[in-house]
Every structure is written in C-alpha cells, then in structure tokens.
Design a protein around this motif. Structure first.
Motif, short mmCIF file in Angstrom:
data_model
loop_
_atom_site.label_atom_id
_atom_site.label_comp_id
_atom_site.label_asym_id
_atom_site.label_seq_id
_atom_site.Cartn_x
_atom_site.Cartn_y
_atom_site.Cartn_z
N ASP A 261 0.26 5.65 -3.97
CA ASP A 261 -1.13 5.58 -4.43
C ASP A 261 -1.46 4.16 -4.85
O ASP A 261 -1.69 3.86 -6.03
CB ASP A 261 -1.35 6.56 -5.60
CG ASP A 261 -1.21 8.00 -5.16
OD1 ASP A 261 -1.44 8.27 -3.97
OD2 ASP A 261 -0.84 8.85 -6.00
N SER A 262 -1.49 3.27 -3.89
CA SER A 262 -1.78 1.85 -4.14
C SER A 262 -3.02 1.45 -3.36
O SER A 262 -3.29 1.96 -2.27
CB SER A 262 -0.60 0.97 -3.72
OG SER A 262 0.58 1.32 -4.43
N ILE A 263 -3.77 0.52 -3.92
CA ILE A 263 -4.98 0.03 -3.27
C ILE A 263 -5.06 -1.49 -3.43
O ILE A 263 -4.41 -2.08 -4.29
CB ILE A 263 -6.26 0.67 -3.86
CG1 ILE A 263 -6.33 0.43 -5.37
CG2 ILE A 263 -6.34 2.15 -3.52
CD1 ILE A 263 -7.63 0.93 -5.99
N THR B 75 -6.41 0.97 1.41
CA THR B 75 -5.26 1.79 1.06
C THR B 75 -4.48 2.09 2.33
O THR B 75 -4.87 1.67 3.42
CB THR B 75 -5.70 3.08 0.35
OG1 THR B 75 -4.56 3.79 -0.11
CG2 THR B 75 -6.51 3.97 1.29
N THR C 22 -2.85 7.72 3.07
CA THR C 22 -3.62 8.06 1.86
C THR C 22 -5.09 8.23 2.19
O THR C 22 -5.75 9.15 1.68
CB THR C 22 -3.44 6.95 0.81
OG1 THR C 22 -2.05 6.80 0.50
CG2 THR C 22 -4.20 7.27 -0.45
N PHE D 229 -5.17 5.63 -8.71
CA PHE D 229 -4.60 4.61 -7.84
C PHE D 229 -4.34 3.33 -8.62
O PHE D 229 -5.07 3.00 -9.56
CB PHE D 229 -5.54 4.31 -6.67
CG PHE D 229 -5.70 5.47 -5.71
CD1 PHE D 229 -4.93 5.54 -4.56
CD2 PHE D 229 -6.61 6.48 -5.97
CE1 PHE D 229 -5.07 6.59 -3.68
CE2 PHE D 229 -6.76 7.53 -5.10
CZ PHE D 229 -5.99 7.60 -3.95
N LEU E 27 0.81 -1.21 0.00
CA LEU E 27 0.00 0.00 0.00
C LEU E 27 0.85 1.26 0.00
O LEU E 27 0.39 2.32 0.44
CB LEU E 27 -0.93 0.00 1.22
CG LEU E 27 -1.91 -1.18 1.31
CD1 LEU E 27 -2.72 -1.12 2.58
CD2 LEU E 27 -2.83 -1.22 0.10
#
Length: 314
Positions: free
Chosen positions: A35-37, A103, A107, A83, A32
């Motif tokens: 900008d990772s989900i 996330t 974030t 994302f 995460l």
C-alpha cells in the motif's frame, strides 16, 4: 485541491518506456510495493504531506456501493484504504504534478475493479521517439485494435494550451516584425542625416567621376554593415537569453516577489524553449533585408545628387 486526483497504476519496470517518472523523483523513491503511493509535488504541497505520511484513499467501487445503499436498511459504510507516501515527483508539468497519484498496477486494479475483473486496465500509454508521428501511429493502432477502442493523441489532450501557444506565436511574430520596421526607420533617418552632412563630399566624388551606382553602393554598404552588426548582436544576445532563461526567471521572481511565469496558468514549472534553425535563419534574413531596404532611399538620393547642387550649398 479542486477535484479528486487521478490514481494511476503503473509497473515501475516498464514505466521508464512511456514516461520520465523514474527520473523525476525529487523526494523519496519510486517504491510501490504494498500500500504505497507516489504523489506529484504540487499535490503533495496542497495536501501538506511528505514522504512517510499516510493518506486515506476511497475506491470508486466502494463509493458507488455506499451511494447505492444510502438510505436503505442495509446501508453500508466502507472505510478508505490507508496508503503510505513513498515518494514525490516533479515532471515539470503542473497539471500532472497537481492531479496524479501513482500506485502499483495490482493496487490500482483492486481500487477500480471487483476481484473477478483483475488483470484488466482502463488504458495503455504509448510513447514515440518522434512525437509528430502520433497521427500515423494512431492509424496503425486502429487497424490492429479495431474501432471499439478509443485512441487519443497528445495534441488532443493538450489542445487548449497548444492552440493558445500557436496564436501567441503568430501574434508575437507580427509584433516583432513591427519593432524591426520601427528600428529600420531609425536607420533610414540616420542615413538621411549622413547624406545631408556629407553633401560636399558627395559632390566632389561626382565631380571626380563617381557614378550613381557607385555612390548608391557606398551608402547601401553602410546599411549592410549596420544590418550585419545588428543581426549578429541580436542573435548572440537572443541565444544567450535562451540559455539563461530559467535562472533569469527565478532571479526576477525573487527580486520582484511576483511569479512572472505562473505554473497554474502555463502548466510548466520552467520556461520551455525550442530553437528552430529555420525560424532563426528566416528572422535574421528578414531583419537584414529590412535594414538594407531602409538605406535604399538615402542611397538613391545620394546617387541622384548633381555636383553643382552639392557644391552650391557649401
């Protein structure tokens, strides 16, 4: 997808203490950073996304600002955040798989709060070793936190399905009880037929000095043997079906082409089961007693039969 999913910010280092997300990743990884989900499997299926795809997410704060300025001279248009999907999880619970986006905590705070409000969260999760201790744990937390904080237990969040399961369990108990009683009538009919067929032998035993209690014990012994064999066979087959319930369910789904246990209704992707030794013992004992009682009337008739009446019909 009906409705917007829930964006939840987590700290992967501590998430293992309150959920099974880290061990439920079916594709990708729980990464995460930036900008990772990470999405639920059902949500990913509905959105038709895979690991590596990108999703646009609007911040509730930005939507509120655009709504407030709509139609004004200073109308504002804010683009959503971009994302990257890093992983897909499946926790075995349909609602969670279909409505949750994970996330990083930082974030999520930037999505939900203004810059001067960072460091705050909407809520905290607490996981207990014994889920039935949720009530006492809530009382202890209320004493520490005070009345201004709301505390909701897992039984309240899932009250609808838990109530439905409780009603279904009660109804199934009576249905199975009636099935056992109907089967007991079959045992009684078999015993009555056996008494009529062995009337001459019963008369001979009575003539040789057999007492009423001995004859009743003889026929009740047959009912006991039938009850023991039936209970043992039923218990063994029941435990076997519990062990292979999910492979058998998937086999029936493939064979019939129907979803016999739809997750959208029952919320679970697999058929859960919990074996209570007390319930198993109570059911087995009740079935055995009913089998013995079913042989009581034929045994009573055999015991009260007089030798002259028995031999006269031969």
């Amino acid at each position: 997808v009906t409705g917007a999913p829930w964006v939840r910010g987590i700290d992967p280092a501590f998430e293992t203490n309150v959920s099974t997300i880290a061990t439920s990743i079916v594709s990708g990884e729980l990464m995460l950073e930036g900008d990772s989900i990470v999405l639920g499997s059902e949500l990913a299926h509905n959105l038709r996304v895979q690991v590596g795809d990108r999703l646009a997410i609007f911040s509730p704060r930005h939507l509120q600002e655009m709504r407030e300025r709509q139609g004004q001279t200073n109308e504002l248009l804010i683009t959503p955040g971009d994302f990257t999907v890093r992983g897909i999880f499946d926790v075995g619970y349909f609602e969670y798989n279909a409505n949750v986006v994970l996330t990083s905590l930082r974030t999520a705070q930037s999505l939900y709060f203004t810059n001067n409000a960072r460091g705050k969260v909407h809520g905290l999760l607490v996981m207990l070793h014994n889920p039935y201790e949720a009530g006492p744990a809530r009382r202890e937390l209320r004493e520490v936190l005070g009345p201004e904080f709301g505390i909701k237990m897992w039984t309240e969040e899932n009250s609808v399905i838990l109530t439905a399961l409780a009603v279904e369990k009660g109804v199934m108990f009576y249905i199975l009880l009636f099935i056992v009683i109907v089967a007991a009538f079959g045992i009684m009919n078999s015993q009555i037929t056996f008494v009529v067929q062995k009337m001459r032998e019963i008369g001979m035993l009575k003539a040789l000095g057999a007492t009423r209690a001995q004859l009743m014990a003889l026929f009740l012994g047959q009912s006991c043997i039938v009850g023991i064999i039936g209970v043992a066979a039923g218990l063994g087959l029941g435990l076997l079906m519990l062990e292979i319930r999910n492979p058998f369910l998937r086999f029936m789904n493939r064979t019939t082409g129907l979803e016999l246990f739809p997750a959208s209704i029952y919320n679970f992707t697999d058929l859960p089961a919990f074996t209570s030794p007390w319930d198993v013992a109570r059911i087995c004992m009740a079935a055995f007693i009913i089998c013995v009682l079913a042989g009581l009337a034929p045994a009573w008739n055999a015991g009260r039969l007089r030798p002259v009446d028995a031999l006269r019909h031969e």
